[in-house]
Enzyme design. Structure first.
Site, mmCIF file in Angstrom:
data_model
loop_
_atom_site.group_PDB
_atom_site.id
_atom_site.type_symbol
_atom_site.label_atom_id
_atom_site.label_comp_id
_atom_site.label_asym_id
_atom_site.label_seq_id
_atom_site.Cartn_x
_atom_site.Cartn_y
_atom_site.Cartn_z
ATOM 1 N N HIS A 5 -2.174 4.792 2.598
ATOM 2 C CA HIS A 5 -1.425 4.230 3.740
ATOM 3 C C HIS A 5 -0.160 5.072 3.929
ATOM 4 O O HIS A 5 0.771 4.985 3.130
ATOM 5 C CB HIS A 5 -1.038 2.771 3.475
ATOM 6 C CG HIS A 5 -2.219 1.873 3.305
ATOM 7 N ND1 HIS A 5 -3.107 1.617 4.339
ATOM 8 C CD2 HIS A 5 -2.682 1.177 2.244
ATOM 9 C CE1 HIS A 5 -4.053 0.786 3.905
ATOM 10 N NE2 HIS A 5 -3.822 0.508 2.639
ATOM 11 N N ASP B 86 -4.947 5.198 6.508
ATOM 12 C CA ASP B 86 -4.381 5.078 7.855
ATOM 13 C C ASP B 86 -3.032 5.776 7.843
ATOM 14 O O ASP B 86 -2.314 5.750 6.850
ATOM 15 C CB ASP B 86 -4.317 3.630 8.375
ATOM 16 C CG ASP B 86 -3.594 2.644 7.477
ATOM 17 O OD1 ASP B 86 -2.916 3.068 6.527
ATOM 18 O OD2 ASP B 86 -3.693 1.429 7.745
ATOM 19 N N GLU C 167 -4.200 -2.717 -7.206
ATOM 20 C CA GLU C 167 -2.731 -2.771 -7.173
ATOM 21 C C GLU C 167 -2.109 -3.446 -8.388
ATOM 22 O O GLU C 167 -1.317 -4.383 -8.270
ATOM 23 C CB GLU C 167 -2.279 -3.480 -5.880
ATOM 24 C CG GLU C 167 -2.779 -2.771 -4.632
ATOM 25 C CD GLU C 167 -2.326 -3.428 -3.331
ATOM 26 O OE1 GLU C 167 -1.672 -4.487 -3.371
ATOM 27 O OE2 GLU C 167 -2.620 -2.851 -2.264
ATOM 28 N N ASN D 186 -8.146 0.696 -7.827
ATOM 29 C CA ASN D 186 -7.671 1.034 -6.480
ATOM 30 C C ASN D 186 -6.177 0.725 -6.366
ATOM 31 O O ASN D 186 -5.726 -0.325 -6.829
ATOM 32 C CB ASN D 186 -8.460 0.170 -5.478
ATOM 33 C CG ASN D 186 -8.298 0.591 -4.039
ATOM 34 O OD1 ASN D 186 -8.491 1.764 -3.709
ATOM 35 N ND2 ASN D 186 -7.950 -0.346 -3.159
ATOM 36 N N GLU E 86 -8.473 3.499 1.911
ATOM 37 C CA GLU E 86 -7.917 2.666 2.993
ATOM 38 C C GLU E 86 -7.047 3.520 3.915
ATOM 39 O O GLU E 86 -5.978 3.105 4.351
ATOM 40 C CB GLU E 86 -7.069 1.519 2.398
ATOM 41 C CG GLU E 86 -7.832 0.644 1.452
ATOM 42 C CD GLU E 86 -6.996 -0.485 0.844
ATOM 43 O OE1 GLU E 86 -5.905 -0.781 1.368
ATOM 44 O OE2 GLU E 86 -7.438 -1.064 -0.163
HETATM 45 C C1 XIL Z 1 -5.015 -6.043 4.363
HETATM 46 C C2 XIL Z 1 -5.857 -6.405 5.577
HETATM 47 O O1 XIL Z 1 -6.050 -5.261 6.359
HETATM 48 C C3 XIL Z 1 -5.187 -7.484 6.397
HETATM 49 O O2 XIL Z 1 -6.053 -7.968 7.415
HETATM 50 C C4 XIL Z 1 -4.773 -8.660 5.491
HETATM 51 O O3 XIL Z 1 -4.030 -9.577 6.247
HETATM 52 C C5 XIL Z 1 -3.948 -8.169 4.323
HETATM 53 O O4 XIL Z 1 -4.687 -7.183 3.617
HETATM 54 N N1 XIL Z 1 -4.175 -2.967 0.407
HETATM 55 C C6 XIL Z 1 -5.433 -3.488 0.264
HETATM 56 C C7 XIL Z 1 -6.071 -4.162 1.409
HETATM 57 O O5 XIL Z 1 -6.060 -3.302 -0.796
HETATM 58 O O6 XIL Z 1 -6.909 -5.216 1.018
HETATM 59 C C8 XIL Z 1 -5.059 -4.665 2.393
HETATM 60 O O7 XIL Z 1 -5.758 -5.173 3.549
HETATM 61 C C9 XIL Z 1 -4.098 -3.575 2.765
HETATM 62 C C10 XIL Z 1 -3.350 -3.093 1.562
#
Ligand code: XIL
Length: 464
Positions: free
Chosen positions: A249, A280, A170, A213, A278
Site C-alpha cells: 500500500h 495499490d 500484520e 502477510n 494488496e
Molecule cells: C481492508 C478492506 O479493503 C476494507 O474493505 C475493510 O474495511 C478493511 O480492510 N490490510 C489487509 C486487508 O490485510 O485485509 C485490508 O483490507 C487492508 C489492509
C-alpha cells in the site's frame, strides 16, 4: 456453494510439485491440469495472461457486493487470474459468534473466481483487526483452542480451492523497534502463536501454500528485518512457511523505495515464495505509472516472486478511493498506469481485448467468454454446462478449454467436439460456432467425480 467433505477433493500440492520438479509454476500447473492459467503464444493483451506467460499470476481483491455489477465482473474476469476475497474470509465475516461458521461470502467469491478461471488466495486466518469481540474476551487456553478451531475449520472447508492462505496478518509493529504488535493473540499466547498457527494450518490443508502477510515491509527496514528474522528462524527449525506477502500500500508519503527488489530478493533467498498481495498506489498519471512499473519490474526480476494482486478492480470501490490507487477508473476505463503494468509484465498494450480487430496477428482472440455452471448432480457424477458468448463482434467458430481436477474423468460430452490433454478438456464448436455479437450457445459434459467434486474451471475461450 454445496458443502462437500474435505477429504477427497484435495488437489496435488502445488508446493510439492514445484519443489519436486524445479520448473516454472505455470508449466507445472498446466501439466498437472490444476489451474486455469493460460499461456498464450502471442504477447498477451490482459494482465492475467501476461503474467501467466512467465509462470506468474496477476490478481485482484474481489468483493461480493459488486459481483452483480456487470462491468465490475466483466473487467475482473477478463484481466485477472487470481482473486482474494476483500473481506469475506476474515474472522468477523466467518465466525462472528463462537463455533458458528458462515461461509456464504467466501463461497460466493470462490465460485465466481473458479467459474472465471481464477485461483483464490485465502485472506486471512489470524489477524488482530476485523476480529469479533468474543475472541478478544477469551482467556489464554480458550483463545488457543478458538484459534486452532478457526484455522482448521476454514482451511478444511476450502481445502483444494485455495492457492495460498495468509495464515497470519500484520503481527509486527510499525516504527523502528521490530517488536510484535499487541493483539489478543500476542498478549495472551506470546510470540509462539505465529508458529503454532502455521503448524495448525499445515495440518488442516497440506495442499495450500502458507504465507505470512504484512504492510510496510516492502523495503529494507526494521519491521521487514524483524519479519525476515522470523522467517529465517522458521525455515531453520522446520516450521512450515511457504511464502511472504508484501501488501504494497503506497502513496507519495510512503513511496516504493529503491531497495524494493533487494528486499524481495533477501526473503526469496530464505527459500520462500514472495508475493505482492494488496498492491495499490495512490496518485495519477505518469508518477503513478512509474511507481507501479517499479513494483512489477522488481517482481519480474525475482524468480520466486510468483504473483501480484492489486487491492481492487476499480478506483470507485477502493478502500482508499480518494487516492485513485488502482488500474481502472470509476467507469472501468484503463488508466495510464494499466499500460505500464501490462508492459512490465511482458504484454502488449493498446488493444481492447473484447475487439478482435485490434490485433491483426490474432484475429478473434478473446472474442468470446465462457461461463461454467453445474446443472445436475447425482450419485458419483455431475453435469457441467458452459455458456459460450460472443463479444462485441460476431464470431464464426470458438474453442473452449476447461480444466478438470484430478482424478475426475469425463465419460461423455455434447454440443461440441471434444479432445483431451491430461486434465484439460478442449471443446470445439460443432455446428454451433456461428454467433452474432453478444449471442450465446451452450455445451455440456458429465464429470465422474471420483471423490473430487471441485468445479471444473474455464481456462480460455478463443474465437475466430
Ligand atoms: C481492508 C478492506 O479493503 C476494507 O474493505 C475493510 O474495511 C478493511 O480492510 N490490510 C489487509 C486487508 O490485510 O485485509 C485490508 O483490507 C487492508 C489492509
Amino acid at each position: 456453494m454445496t458443502e462437500q467433505p474435505p477429504s477427497g477433493r484435495r488437489r496435488l500440492s502445488i508446493r510439492a510439485l514445484r519443489g519436486a520438479l524445479g520448473v516454472g509454476l505455470a508449466s507445472v500447473l498446466a501439466s498437472a491440469g490444476l489451474v486455469a492459467l493460460s499461456a498464450p503464444a502471442q504477447a498477451a493483451d490482459n494482465l492475467g495472461d501476461a503474467a501467466a506467460a512467465s509462470g506468474r499470476y496477476f490478481g485482484t481483491a474481489l468483493a461480493t457486493g459488486h459481483l452483480g455489477e456487470q462491468d465490475y465482473a466483466a473487467t475482473a474476469d477478463r484481466e485477472f487470474n487470481m482473486a482474494t476475497p476483500e473481506n469475506e474470509m476474515k474472522w468477523d465475516a466467518t465466525e462472528s459468534s463462537r463455533g458458528s461458521f458462515n461461509f456464504s461470502g467466501g463461497d460466493q467469491i470462490v465460485q465466481h473466481a473458479t467459474a472465471a478461471g481464477m485461483q483464490v488466495r485465502g485472506h486471512t486466518l489470524v489477524w488482530y483487526s476485523q476480529l469479533p469481540g468474543w475472541v478478544s474476551g477469551l482467556g489464554a487456553t480458550d483463545l488457543q483452542s478458538a484459534m486452532d478451531n478457526h484455522i482448521t475449520t476454514l482451511m478444511q472447508h476450502y481445502a483444494g480451492e485455495i492457492y495460498a492462505w495468509d495464515v497470519v496478518n500484520e503481527a509486527f509493529q510499525d516504527g523502528g523497534s521490530g517488536a510484535r504488535r499487541p493483539s489478543p493473540f500476542q498478549d495472551k499466547l506470546g510470540d509462539g502463536y505465529i508458529e503454532h498457527a502455521f503448524r495448525t494450518a499445515r495440518a488442516a490443508d497440506p495442499g495450500a501454500k502458507l504465507c505470512y502477510n504484512d504492510y510496510n515491509i516492502d523495503g529494507v527496514n526494521a519491521k521487514s528485518t524483524a519479519v525476515y528474522n522470523m522467517v529465517k528462524d522458521f525455515k531453520s527449525r522446520g516450521v512450515p512457511i511457504d511464502c511472504v506477502g508484501f501488501q504494497g500500500h503506497f502513496n507519495p508519503q510512503s513511496p516504493v523505495t529503491s531497495d524494493y527488489q533487494q528486499n524481495l530478493e533477501r526473503f526469496a533467498a530464505l527459500g520462500v515464495d514472495v508475493q505482492i498481495t494488496e498492491l495499490d498506489i495512490e496518485g495519477s498519471g505518469s508518477a503513478q505509472a512509474d511507481s507501479y512499473r517499479k513494483v512489477v519490474t522488481a517482481c519480474m526480476a525475482v524468480e520466486r516472486c510468483n504473483g501480484i494482486t492489486v487491492w481492487g478492480v476499480t478506483d470507485k470501490y477502493s478502500w482508499r478511493s480518494g487516492g485513485t490507487p488502482l488500474l481502472f477508473d470509476g467507469n472501468y476505463q484503463k488508466k495510464p498506469v494499466y499500460d505500464a503494468v501490462l508492459q512490465a509484465l511482458g504484454g502488449t498494450p493498446g488493444g481492447d481485448p473484447g475487439d478482435p480487430g485490434d490485433d491483426p496477428g490474432d484475429p478473434g482472440s478473446a472474442a468470446c467468454t465462457a461461463t461454467y455452471a453445474e446443472t445436475q448432480r447425482w450419485g458419483d457424477r455431475f453435469n457441467g454446462q458452459i455458456t459460450v458468448r460472443a463479444g462485441d463482434s460476431a464470431i464464426s467458430d470458438w474453442t473452449v478449454r476447461v480444466t478438470l481436477h484430478s482424478p475426475q474423468t469425463v465419460p461423455t460430452t455434447w454440443n461440441g467436439q471434444a479432445s483431451y490433454d491430461g486434465s484439460v478438456l478442449t471443446m470445439r464448436a460443432n455446428g454451433n460456432g456461428s454467433l452474432g455479437a453478444g449471442q450465446s450457445t451452450t455445451f455440456g459434459f458429465t464429470v465422474m467425480a471420483n471423490g473430487n467434486w471441485s468445479a471444473p474451471a474455464v481456462a480460455s475461450c478463443t474465437a475466430t
